[in-house]
Design a protein around this motif. Structure first.
Motif, PDB file in Angstrom:
ATOM      1  N   LEU A 164       1.363  -0.834  -0.252  1.00  0.00           N
ATOM      2  CA  LEU A 164       0.114  -0.148   0.083  1.00  0.00           C
ATOM      3  C   LEU A 164       0.873   1.063  -0.132  1.00  0.00           C
ATOM      4  N   LEU A 165       0.576   2.240  -0.998  1.00  0.00           N
ATOM      5  CA  LEU A 165       1.390   3.466  -1.117  1.00  0.00           C
ATOM      6  C   LEU A 165       0.388   4.722  -0.429  1.00  0.00           C
ATOM      7  N   GLU A 166       1.250   5.277   0.071  1.00  0.00           N
ATOM      8  CA  GLU A 166      -0.253   6.962   0.678  1.00  0.00           C
ATOM      9  C   GLU A 166       0.819   7.690   0.116  1.00  0.00           C
ATOM     10  N   PHE A 167      -0.189   8.911  -0.651  1.00  0.00           N
ATOM     11  CA  PHE A 167       0.917  10.165  -1.392  1.00  0.00           C
ATOM     12  C   PHE A 167      -0.332  10.917  -0.092  1.00  0.00           C
ATOM     13  N   LYS A 168      -0.264  12.381   0.257  1.00  0.00           N
ATOM     14  CA  LYS A 168      -0.489  12.946   1.463  1.00  0.00           C
ATOM     15  C   LYS A 168       0.006  14.549   0.935  1.00  0.00           C
ATOM     16  N   HIS A 169      -0.385  15.499   0.318  1.00  0.00           N
ATOM     17  CA  HIS A 169      -0.160  17.083   1.304  1.00  0.00           C
ATOM     18  C   HIS A 169      -0.520  17.342   2.061  1.00  0.00           C
ATOM     19  N   TYR A 170      -0.402  18.035   2.564  1.00  0.00           N
ATOM     20  CA  TYR A 170      -0.977  18.685   4.306  1.00  0.00           C
ATOM     21  C   TYR A 170      -0.972  20.121   4.120  1.00  0.00           C
ATOM     22  N   ASP A 171      -1.711  21.205   3.985  1.00  0.00           N
ATOM     23  CA  ASP A 171      -2.144  22.607   3.820  1.00  0.00           C
ATOM     24  C   ASP A 171      -1.390  22.980   4.433  1.00  0.00           C
ATOM     25  N   ASP A 172      -0.755  23.110   5.488  1.00  0.00           N
ATOM     26  CA  ASP A 172       0.721  23.791   5.576  1.00  0.00           C
ATOM     27  C   ASP A 172       2.172  22.715   6.280  1.00  0.00           C
ATOM     28  N   PRO A 173       2.147  23.390   5.278  1.00  0.00           N
ATOM     29  CA  PRO A 173       4.376  22.420   5.666  1.00  0.00           C
ATOM     30  C   PRO A 173       4.638  21.852   6.126  1.00  0.00           C
ATOM     31  N   ARG A 174       4.197  23.065   8.026  1.00  0.00           N
ATOM     32  CA  ARG A 174       4.936  22.507   8.779  1.00  0.00           C
ATOM     33  C   ARG A 174       4.694  20.887   9.112  1.00  0.00           C
ATOM     34  N   MET A 175       3.233  20.717   9.083  1.00  0.00           N
ATOM     35  CA  MET A 175       2.806  19.613   9.145  1.00  0.00           C
ATOM     36  C   MET A 175       3.705  18.262   9.458  1.00  0.00           C
ATOM     37  N   MET A 176       4.882  18.255   8.044  1.00  0.00           N
ATOM     38  CA  MET A 176       4.748  17.293   7.089  1.00  0.00           C
ATOM     39  C   MET A 176       5.583  15.865   7.724  1.00  0.00           C
ATOM     40  N   TYR A 177       6.414  16.684   9.598  1.00  0.00           N
ATOM     41  CA  TYR A 177       7.280  15.688   9.823  1.00  0.00           C
ATOM     42  C   TYR A 177       6.576  15.864  11.660  1.00  0.00           C
TER      43      TYR A 177
END
Length: 132
Positions: free
Chosen positions: A119-132
């Motif tokens: 399974l491969l998940e692809f994401k995008h956070y509206d706030d880039p500070r939340m990427m990690y």
């Protein structure tokens, strides 16, 4: 410490290397780095994924606890990949959705299933500070 010239490495099982090649290279557009009788090595969005020929592939996958993927910094990149997924009719495990809508970690996500049920998940956070 890791730099942008380093690559994260992930090895996953594959029931059939031709199927893996078709999904990752012809479907997702990853670059084939090497192919041997028992594995293929891919440039997976700048990191290294190795699909090892194996009978130990997941028969009934569940998203948690094991999946992998990419968190895109730019929404346009996420949108382009999603359009490619639809165009090439790749197997979607979880349709695009929004998670944590009322929180700072709000993000868009979708999950693909490769031919060996990885399974491969692809994401995008509206706030880039939340990427990690």
């Amino acid at each position: 410490m890791r730099t942008t010239t380093d690559a994260f490495h992930l090895a996953i099982p594959a029931r059939d290397l031709d199927e893996a090649y078709e999904f990752y290279v012809e479907g997702l557009g990853c670059k084939l780095a090497r192919r041997y009788d028992d594995r293929i090595t891919l440039d997976f969005f700048g990191d290294q994924v190795v699909c090892h020929l194996s009978d130990a592939w997941e028969r009934e996958p569940e998203l948690y606890p094991r999946h992998f993927g990419v968190t895109f910094r730019e929404r346009d990149d996420w949108d382009r990949l999603l359009a490619l997924v639809h165009q090439r009719k790749l197997c979607v495990f979880a349709e695009p959705s929004e998670r944590f809508a009322d929180k700072v970690e709000k993000h868009s996500t979708f999950v693909l299933r490769d031919p060996s049920n990885n399974l491969l998940e692809f994401k995008h956070y509206d706030d880039p500070r939340m990427m990690y």
